[in-house]
Design a protein around this motif. Structure first.
Motif, mmCIF file in Angstrom:
data_model
loop_
_atom_site.group_PDB
_atom_site.id
_atom_site.type_symbol
_atom_site.label_atom_id
_atom_site.label_comp_id
_atom_site.label_asym_id
_atom_site.label_seq_id
_atom_site.Cartn_x
_atom_site.Cartn_y
_atom_site.Cartn_z
ATOM 1 N N TYR A 71 0.824 -1.197 0.000
ATOM 2 C CA TYR A 71 0.000 0.000 0.000
ATOM 3 C C TYR A 71 0.863 1.255 0.000
ATOM 4 N N SER A 72 1.876 1.285 0.858
ATOM 5 C CA SER A 72 2.745 2.476 0.925
ATOM 6 C C SER A 72 3.529 2.641 -0.376
ATOM 7 N N GLY A 73 3.937 1.533 -0.971
ATOM 8 C CA GLY A 73 4.629 1.610 -2.256
ATOM 9 C C GLY A 73 3.711 2.133 -3.356
ATOM 10 N N ALA A 74 2.434 1.745 -3.293
ATOM 11 C CA ALA A 74 1.469 2.217 -4.278
ATOM 12 C C ALA A 74 1.279 3.724 -4.161
ATOM 13 N N GLN A 75 1.205 4.223 -2.939
ATOM 14 C CA GLN A 75 1.072 5.677 -2.729
ATOM 15 C C GLN A 75 2.265 6.425 -3.327
ATOM 16 N N ALA A 76 3.464 5.937 -2.995
ATOM 17 C CA ALA A 76 4.687 6.612 -3.469
ATOM 18 C C ALA A 76 4.817 6.523 -4.988
ATOM 19 N N GLU A 77 4.560 5.353 -5.543
ATOM 20 C CA GLU A 77 4.673 5.177 -6.999
ATOM 21 C C GLU A 77 3.662 6.029 -7.753
ATOM 22 N N ALA A 78 2.436 6.101 -7.228
ATOM 23 C CA ALA A 78 1.398 6.895 -7.893
ATOM 24 C C ALA A 78 1.771 8.379 -7.890
ATOM 25 N N SER A 79 2.213 8.879 -6.758
ATOM 26 C CA SER A 79 2.599 10.297 -6.680
ATOM 27 C C SER A 79 3.771 10.600 -7.591
ATOM 28 N N SER A 80 4.753 9.706 -7.602
ATOM 29 C CA SER A 80 5.930 9.893 -8.451
ATOM 30 C C SER A 80 5.562 9.841 -9.935
ATOM 31 N N ALA A 81 4.741 8.869 -10.316
ATOM 32 C CA ALA A 81 4.344 8.734 -11.724
ATOM 33 C C ALA A 81 3.509 9.928 -12.175
ATOM 34 N N ALA A 82 2.632 10.417 -11.302
ATOM 35 C CA ALA A 82 1.805 11.574 -11.649
ATOM 36 C C ALA A 82 2.673 12.817 -11.860
ATOM 37 N N ALA A 83 3.607 13.056 -10.947
ATOM 38 C CA ALA A 83 4.485 14.222 -11.076
ATOM 39 C C ALA A 83 5.336 14.123 -12.338
ATOM 40 N N ARG A 84 5.849 12.943 -12.615
ATOM 41 C CA ARG A 84 6.681 12.734 -13.806
ATOM 42 C C ARG A 84 5.865 12.940 -15.084
ATOM 43 N N SER A 85 4.654 12.407 -15.124
ATOM 44 C CA SER A 85 3.801 12.539 -16.303
ATOM 45 C C SER A 85 3.400 13.995 -16.541
ATOM 46 N N LEU A 86 3.043 14.703 -15.482
ATOM 47 C CA LEU A 86 2.677 16.113 -15.625
ATOM 48 C C LEU A 86 3.859 16.944 -16.118
ATOM 49 N N ALA A 87 5.035 16.665 -15.581
ATOM 50 C CA ALA A 87 6.228 17.401 -16.009
ATOM 51 C C ALA A 87 6.566 17.098 -17.467
ATOM 52 N N ASP A 88 6.459 15.822 -17.859
ATOM 53 C CA ASP A 88 6.753 15.445 -19.247
ATOM 54 C C ASP A 88 5.809 16.116 -20.235
ATOM 55 N N GLN A 89 4.572 16.353 -19.814
ATOM 56 C CA GLN A 89 3.580 16.938 -20.702
ATOM 57 C C GLN A 89 3.524 18.463 -20.620
ATOM 58 N N GLY A 90 4.359 19.054 -19.774
ATOM 59 C CA GLY A 90 4.432 20.508 -19.697
ATOM 60 C C GLY A 90 3.336 21.166 -18.886
ATOM 61 N N ILE A 91 2.722 20.438 -17.975
ATOM 62 C CA ILE A 91 1.698 21.014 -17.104
ATOM 63 C C ILE A 91 2.380 21.464 -15.814
ATOM 64 N N HIS A 92 2.224 22.751 -15.492
ATOM 65 C CA HIS A 92 2.823 23.316 -14.285
ATOM 66 C C HIS A 92 1.698 23.630 -13.305
ATOM 67 N N CYS A 93 1.536 22.776 -12.312
ATOM 68 C CA CYS A 93 0.450 22.935 -11.339
ATOM 69 C C CYS A 93 0.900 23.840 -10.200
ATOM 70 N N ALA A 94 0.005 24.760 -9.807
ATOM 71 C CA ALA A 94 0.278 25.578 -8.625
ATOM 72 C C ALA A 94 0.178 24.699 -7.385
ATOM 73 N N SER A 95 -0.760 23.757 -7.400
ATOM 74 C CA SER A 95 -0.871 22.770 -6.325
ATOM 75 C C SER A 95 -1.387 21.475 -6.926
ATOM 76 N N THR A 96 -0.896 20.368 -6.386
ATOM 77 C CA THR A 96 -1.270 19.047 -6.884
ATOM 78 C C THR A 96 -1.624 18.156 -5.710
ATOM 79 N N SER A 97 -2.651 17.326 -5.895
ATOM 80 C CA SER A 97 -2.935 16.310 -4.881
ATOM 81 C C SER A 97 -3.207 14.995 -5.600
ATOM 82 N N THR A 98 -2.668 13.937 -5.024
ATOM 83 C CA THR A 98 -2.845 12.599 -5.574
ATOM 84 C C THR A 98 -3.462 11.726 -4.496
ATOM 85 N N SER A 99 -4.639 11.200 -4.772
ATOM 86 C CA SER A 99 -5.339 10.338 -3.827
ATOM 87 C C SER A 99 -5.368 8.926 -4.400
ATOM 88 N N VAL A 100 -4.939 7.965 -3.585
ATOM 89 C CA VAL A 100 -4.847 6.575 -4.045
ATOM 90 C C VAL A 100 -5.726 5.684 -3.177
#
Length: 155
Positions: A71-100
Motif C-alpha cells: 500500500y505504501s509503495g502504491a502511494q509513493a509510486e502513484a505520486s511519483s508517476a503523476a508528477a513525472r507525467s505532468l512534467a513530461d507533458q508541460g503542465i505546471h500545477c500551482a498545487s497538486t494532490s494525488t489520492s490513491v
C-alpha cells in the motif's frame, strides 16, 4: 456651354444614398467580435487539452500503483508517476494532490482487485490562456487500474 441638368442638392442626395464605405464600417464592427470568438475557442481548446493531459497522468499513476506490492509503495509510486507525467507533458500545477485507493492490493491471490487514483491539479490561467490572465482552474481526473490476480503481494 452645357450645364449638367442636376443641381447641387440633387447630387448630394445621390451621394448620401450610395453604399460606398459601408463595407469598411461593417468590417470595423465585425472584426473585433470575430477575434474575441477566436480567442475564446483557443482558450477552450487549451483547457480541454490540459484536461486530457491530467487524464493521462491519472492513467500513468494508476498503472504504477497497480504494479506495486504494498500500500505504501502504491502511494509513493502513484505520486511519483503523476508528477513525472505532468512534467513530461508541460503542465505546471500551482498545487497538486494525488489520492490513491489501493484496497485492491489487499484482496487474496487469485482474485482481481483494482487501484483507483484521483489527481487534482490547480493550473494558473496565465499558463492556459495569455500571460497575465488572473485566476486559476482546478482540473481533476480519476482512473482505475486492475491489479494482476496472480501477482504476489505483501499486504
Amino acid at each position: 456651354m452645357t450645364h449638367n441638368a442636376r443641381t447641387t442638392p440633387q447630387r448630394w442626395r445621390e451621394r448620401l444614398r450610395e453604399d460606398r464605405g459601408s463595407e469598411s464600417i461593417a468590417a470595423a464592427i465585425v472584426t473585433p467580435l470575430l477575434l474575441m470568438l477566436l480567442c475564446l475557442a483557443i482558450a477552450g481548446g487549451r483547457i480541454v487539452t490540459s484536461g486530457a493531459k491530467i487524464d493521462a497522468a491519472a492513467e500513468d499513476a494508476a498503472r504504477a500503483a497497480s504494479i506495486s506490492r504494498t500500500y505504501s509503495g502504491a502511494q509513493a509510486e502513484a505520486s511519483s508517476a503523476a508528477a513525472r507525467s505532468l512534467a513530461d507533458q508541460g503542465i505546471h500545477c500551482a498545487s497538486t494532490s494525488t489520492s490513491v485507493n489501493a484496497s485492491g492490493l489487499a484482496v487474496p491471490l487469485g482474485e482481481v482487485g483494482t487501484v483507483t487514483v484521483t489527481i487534482s491539479c490547480t493550473v494558473p490561467m496565465s499558463d492556459l490562456l495569455l500571460p497575465g490572465t488572473p485566476g486559476a482552474k482546478t482540473l481533476s481526473s480519476t482512473f482505475t487500474s486492475v491489479v494482476d490476480a496472480y501477482r504476489s503481494r505483501e499486504g
